[in-house]
Design an enzyme around this catalytic site. Structure first.
Site, PDB file in Angstrom:
ATOM      1  CG  ASN A   8      -1.807   1.242   1.267  1.00 39.09           C
ATOM      2  OD1 ASN A   8      -1.400   2.346   0.917  1.00 39.09           O
ATOM      3  ND2 ASN A   8      -3.044   1.075   1.711  1.00 39.09           N
ATOM      4  CD  GLU A  35      -4.499   4.838   0.824  1.00 37.77           C
ATOM      5  OE1 GLU A  35      -4.969   5.883   1.292  1.00 37.77           O
ATOM      6  OE2 GLU A  35      -4.015   3.931   1.535  1.00 37.77           O
ATOM      7  CE1 TYR A 110      -6.712   0.626   1.202  1.00 36.22           C
ATOM      8  CE2 TYR A 110      -7.587   2.081  -0.492  1.00 36.22           C
ATOM      9  CZ  TYR A 110      -7.134   1.877   0.791  1.00 36.22           C
ATOM     10  OH  TYR A 110      -7.090   2.939   1.680  1.00 36.22           O
ATOM     11  CG  ASP A 152      -4.543  -2.033   3.306  1.00 42.16           C
ATOM     12  OD1 ASP A 152      -4.856  -2.740   4.289  1.00 42.16           O
ATOM     13  OD2 ASP A 152      -4.504  -0.791   3.357  1.00 42.16           O
ATOM     14  CG  ASN A 154      -7.653  -1.280   5.710  1.00 38.40           C
ATOM     15  OD1 ASN A 154      -6.908  -0.751   6.531  1.00 38.40           O
ATOM     16  ND2 ASN A 154      -7.898  -0.747   4.526  1.00 38.40           N
ATOM     17  CG  ASP A 255       0.084   4.689   6.311  1.00 41.28           C
ATOM     18  OD1 ASP A 255       0.170   4.333   5.123  1.00 41.28           O
ATOM     19  OD2 ASP A 255      -0.983   5.114   6.800  1.00 41.28           O
ATOM     20  CG  HIS A 256       0.210   0.168   4.522  1.00 42.10           C
ATOM     21  ND1 HIS A 256      -0.601  -0.866   4.920  1.00 42.10           N
ATOM     22  CD2 HIS A 256      -0.565   1.285   4.570  1.00 42.10           C
ATOM     23  CE1 HIS A 256      -1.809  -0.409   5.203  1.00 42.10           C
ATOM     24  NE2 HIS A 256      -1.814   0.892   4.995  1.00 42.10           N
TER      25      HIS A 256
END
Length: 265
Positions: A8, A35, A110, A152, A154, A255-256
């Protein structure tokens, strides 16, 4: 042998320098990005071609979401599902077309984050996330090809997939309802969680750390939100799986972090 990575990237145009660094250092065959935050005509095709990744499948969207799969080996567009049921660009599937790759399918997804409140009545985004996973589950029930699904998700399903299980039980991404819903998706095709085949529970394994954490390494409040799953026979051919946790500390990081799996096909 083939190597597949997922990341991501949280805006591919903004983070192209670290993507180029990753591709140079790891030289994976296929990279699945989530993303990407751009429309298809805005995607940095030339930068990937210059890096040796001339086979590209992009499902983009203005400003938000978006997925892309880039490859050094020949691929063809295989599928684009609207599991969100609202036109958002959250999935692209490709087939590896070289004879040595045995027609392997790589699905890049995603999954919606789901908002802040784990209650579909007061937070429609949470309901949309659960419905997305249910549509994926119905799709997975009919898979009849050696398939890998990465991206991702999540959701951090295991207790050891988060920095503090008890504290996060009511936090979206680790609630029992999300974990149960993801398990139904896993059972629908009998997916193998490749990451946890190679990095065994309860070993530490995180793929995301919030930007809000002032000292990521000291606090280490990570979660395993990114996954690489495969059909059982395909998963049995995986020889290695690793992470690039150092990428979280590169300049202007996502952030990933990237996950990589190698297969002996």
């Amino acid at each position: 042998m083939v190597s597949i990575a997922t990341w991501n990237i949280n805006s591919v145009r903004l983070r192209m320098p670290i993507v180029e660094r990753f591709l140079k250092e790891e030289a994976v065959d296929v990279l699945c990005l989530q993303e990407i935050k751009c429309q298809e005509h805005q995607f940095p095709y030339q930068a990937f071609i210059d890096a040796g990744y001339e086979h590209i499948a992009v499902h983009g969207q203005k400003g938000y979401h978006g997925v892309a799969t880039v490859s050094r080996v020949p691929i063809r567009d295989f599928s684009r599902h609207d599991w969100q049921d609202n036109g958002e660009a959250r999935h692209v599937g490709v087939e590896l077309t070289s004879p040595q790759h045995q027609g392997m399918i790589v699905e890049n997804v995603y999954v919606p984050a789901g908002g802040d409140e784990p209650d579909r009545v007061i937070n429609p985004k949470f309901g949309q996330k659960l419905d997305f996973l249910e549509r994926m589950t119905r799709w997975a029930d009919a898979i009849d090809r050696p398939t890998m699904i990465v991206g991702d998700f999540n959701i951090a399903p295991l207790e050891c997939d988060v920095w503090n299980h008890k504290q996060l039980l009511k936090v979206v991404s680790h609630t029992p309802l999300e974990v149960e819903t993801l398990q139904r998706f896993k059972d629908a095709h009998g997916w193998t969680d490749i990451g946890r085949e190679h990095i065994r529970d309860p070993d530490r394994y995180y793929s995301w750390w919030s930007y809000r954490s002032k000292d990521r390494k000291a606090n280490d409040r990570g979660r395993r939100l990114d996954h690489m799953w495969a059909s059982p026979d395909l998963a049995a051919q995986s020889t290695r799986h690793w992470l690039r946790e150092d990428a979280r500390d590169w300049e202007k990081p996502s952030d990933h972090i990237p996950l990589i799996t190698e297969f002996d096909l």
